[in-house]
Write a protein that holds these residues in place. Structure first.
Motif, PDB file in Angstrom:
ATOM      1  N   MET A   1       0.811  -1.154   0.040  1.00  0.00           N
ATOM      2  CA  MET A   1       0.150  -0.145  -0.092  1.00  0.00           C
ATOM      3  C   MET A   1       0.961   1.038  -0.131  1.00  0.00           C
ATOM      4  SD  MET A   1      -3.631   1.310   2.652  1.00  0.00           S
ATOM      5  CE  MET A   1      -3.815  -0.042   2.549  1.00  0.00           C
ATOM      6  N   VAL A  19      -4.067   1.027  -3.054  1.00  0.00           N
ATOM      7  CA  VAL A  19      -4.618  -0.318  -2.848  1.00  0.00           C
ATOM      8  C   VAL A  19      -3.719  -1.424  -3.596  1.00  0.00           C
ATOM      9  CG1 VAL A  19      -6.025  -1.971  -1.694  1.00  0.00           C
ATOM     10  CG2 VAL A  19      -6.034   0.908  -1.801  1.00  0.00           C
ATOM     11  N   GLU A  20      -2.861  -2.238  -2.695  1.00  0.00           N
ATOM     12  CA  GLU A  20      -2.615  -3.210  -3.959  1.00  0.00           C
ATOM     13  C   GLU A  20      -3.238  -5.422  -3.130  1.00  0.00           C
ATOM     14  OE1 GLU A  20       1.871  -3.207  -3.481  1.00  0.00           O
ATOM     15  OE2 GLU A  20       1.590  -1.811  -5.255  1.00  0.00           O
ATOM     16  N   ASP A  23      -2.353  -5.175  -0.375  1.00  0.00           N
ATOM     17  CA  ASP A  23      -3.459  -5.273   1.163  1.00  0.00           C
ATOM     18  C   ASP A  23      -4.453  -6.046   1.414  1.00  0.00           C
ATOM     19  OD1 ASP A  23      -1.206  -3.431   1.434  1.00  0.00           O
ATOM     20  OD2 ASP A  23      -1.962  -2.924  -0.324  1.00  0.00           O
ATOM     21  N   TYR A  24      -5.308  -6.425  -0.017  1.00  0.00           N
ATOM     22  CA  TYR A  24      -7.094  -6.967   0.543  1.00  0.00           C
ATOM     23  C   TYR A  24      -6.997  -8.230   0.550  1.00  0.00           C
ATOM     24  CZ  TYR A  24      -7.061  -6.382  -4.454  1.00  0.00           C
ATOM     25  OH  TYR A  24      -7.276  -6.536  -5.400  1.00  0.00           O
ATOM     26  N   VAL A  70     -10.118  -1.389   4.152  1.00  0.00           N
ATOM     27  CA  VAL A  70      -9.014  -1.260   4.176  1.00  0.00           C
ATOM     28  C   VAL A  70      -8.848   0.028   3.822  1.00  0.00           C
ATOM     29  CG1 VAL A  70      -6.981  -1.535   2.835  1.00  0.00           C
ATOM     30  CG2 VAL A  70      -7.993  -3.349   3.436  1.00  0.00           C
ATOM     31  N   SER A  74      -6.772   2.399   7.330  1.00  0.00           N
ATOM     32  CA  SER A  74      -5.762   2.366   6.555  1.00  0.00           C
ATOM     33  C   SER A  74      -5.711   4.199   6.248  1.00  0.00           C
ATOM     34  CB  SER A  74      -5.657   2.310   5.045  1.00  0.00           C
ATOM     35  OG  SER A  74      -5.140   1.282   5.335  1.00  0.00           O
TER      36      SER A  74
END
Length: 447
Positions: A1, A19-20, A23-24, A70, A74
């Motif tokens: 991120m 966001v990559e 990250d999720y 997320v 964040s």
């Protein structure tokens, strides 16, 4: 991120979050697994629906929900770690690019934020604020003495009316020849002479005796159609057009006979032997008035201090951002026009809140749990006493807990505590320019 901040100006910035999958993905898969355990579908045992089928049917909504979580976590963590002092809440920045949840793996979101201005506040004797106090003169003392005598007075029925008496009347409707209209208006009612708007009517009703008869036009006795309808018991349509004379027969005169200024009255008010003479009674009244008006003086001083500090420091706000935020933050739907109309008042409240917070921070003024409970207990006791009830300690603690459990009520209590602490601090630390003014001038009352 990746999280970055673009500073637009001193009060506005944009936070961008990239966001990559790393990250999720784990959160997404856990959410799918949780739904699988809960789902029942024809042809499959409970908890055994294939994850592929779940993703096909619900994958987009699950992914969107996890992305939002997320982002929220964040963004909040970034604001905390960066020690950003925000006004309002972050607003998602509109994007021209549509999100493709089927094929997109990396996502970029931007949020507009409004920042608090940097303030350096001085609270010393160089700051001058007027402190208005009501002048307790003899006229004011006598007014309150008269009120006390009236409140402790006894009802009486004098022979001749005076301007503050209440008259009990029989009212009948008259025709053009001032003769009683058969089947017309007949009403037994009461009239407070000093409450009548028409001065000529007040004079006519002053100095009358029981069984006296007077002829007065309905429009001289009552000012509005509503008053006519209520007092005479007539329909709205008739009240709107009624313009006849009325015959008033005085059936009784009521007056509150003022209590005598003697030890009986003094003992009744203050207890036996506390006040022994009229001189001591008036001195006591003066002390009570000073205490009572100190509360009003403090309120006015705090308002004047707010205006003074805003005038001196003129805190700048991210106005455009806050107006957009207010459109989303209101519990009830509002328009941009309504926000614009009320914004000046709201922004002054916000400016003072910034100044107040700075004063509190600079001088270690804080609110403890004990402060909150003491303020709440005092409020509850005041409410109960108005109804003649004093709660026991157990009941008081229970009600206190209930009030503080309500977020909205707790916020009001906290505001009251802080107002009192800031008031006390300012009175001790800045210069008060004492100004003694008359009662009428202080409260804006015309003689």
């Amino acid at each position: 991120m990746n999280i970055s901040k673009e500073q637009i100006d001193a009060l506005n910035a944009v936070v961008t979050i990239k966001v990559e999958p790393l990250d999720y993905n784990e959160k997404y898969e856990k959410a799918v697994k949780k739904l699988q355990q809960q789902m029942a579908m024809p042809g499959f045992r409970p908890g055994k629906v294939p994850t592929g089928l779940i993703k096909k049917r619900y994958g987009k909504s699950i992914l969107l929900e996890e992305l939002n979580k997320v982002l929220s976590d964040s963004l909040n963590q970034y604001i905390t770690d960066s020690k950003l002092d925000l006004l309002g809440n972050p607003l998602p920045k509109p994007s021209n690019e549509a999100i493709d949840l089927d094929n997109q793996k990396e996502f970029t979101f931007s949020f507009e934020i409004g920042l608090s201005p940097e303030l350096t506040i001085s609270t010393d004797k160089s700051v001058h604020v007027p402190y208005h106090q009501v002048q307790i003169d003899q006229e004011l003392i006598e007014k309150y003495v008269a009120d006390v005598r009236k409140n402790y007075g006894k009802p009486g029925n004098p022979e001749i009316s005076e301007e503050k008496d209440v008259l009990y009347l029989d009212i009948v409707e008259l025709d053009e020849k001032n003769e009683i209209v058969p089947g017309g208006i007949f009403k037994s009612t009461s009239v407070g002479i000093d409450r009548l708007k028409n001065e000529n009517t007040r004079k006519k009703l002053t100095g009358v005796k029981k069984e006296d008869k007077l002829i007065i036009n309905v429009r001289e006795l009552y000012e509005t159609e509503v008053e006519i309808g209520v007092a005479l018991g007539v329909e709205k349509e008739k009240a709107e057009t009624l313009n006849c004379n009325l015959q008033l027969t005085i059936k009784n005169i009521a007056r509150i006979e003022h209590a005598e200024l003697n030890t009986e009255l003094f003992d009744k008010i203050y207890g036996a032997g506390i006040v022994k003479s009229e001189e001591e009674f008036r001195a006591k009244i003066k002390d009570e008035l000073q205490s009572m008006f100190t509360v009003d003086a403090d309120k006015r001083f705090l308002q004047d201090a707010r205006e003074k500090f805003i005038e001196i420091y003129q805190p700048q706000l991210p106005d455009d951002f806050l107006k957009r935020w207010l459109l989303t933050a209101n519990d009830k739907p509002v328009t941009a026009e309504q926000i614009e109309q009320d914004y000046a008042v709201w922004s002054n409240l916000m400016k003072w809140k910034l100044i107040e917070n700075k004063i509190a921070k600079n001088n270690q003024i804080s609110i403890s749990e004990e402060d909150m409970r003491n303020e709440t207990r005092a409020f509850i006791l005041d409410q109960y006493r108005r109804f003649g009830h004093v709660p026991d300690e157990k009941e008081l603690e229970k009600v206190t807990d209930n009030v503080l459990a309500n977020e909205s009520e707790a916020r009001k209590i906290a505001d009251n505590v802080m107002d009192k602490k800031i008031l006390l601090f300012l009175k001790e630390n800045i210069s008060l320019d004492n100004k003694e003014v008359s009662y009428n001038e202080f409260f804006g009352v015309n003689k």
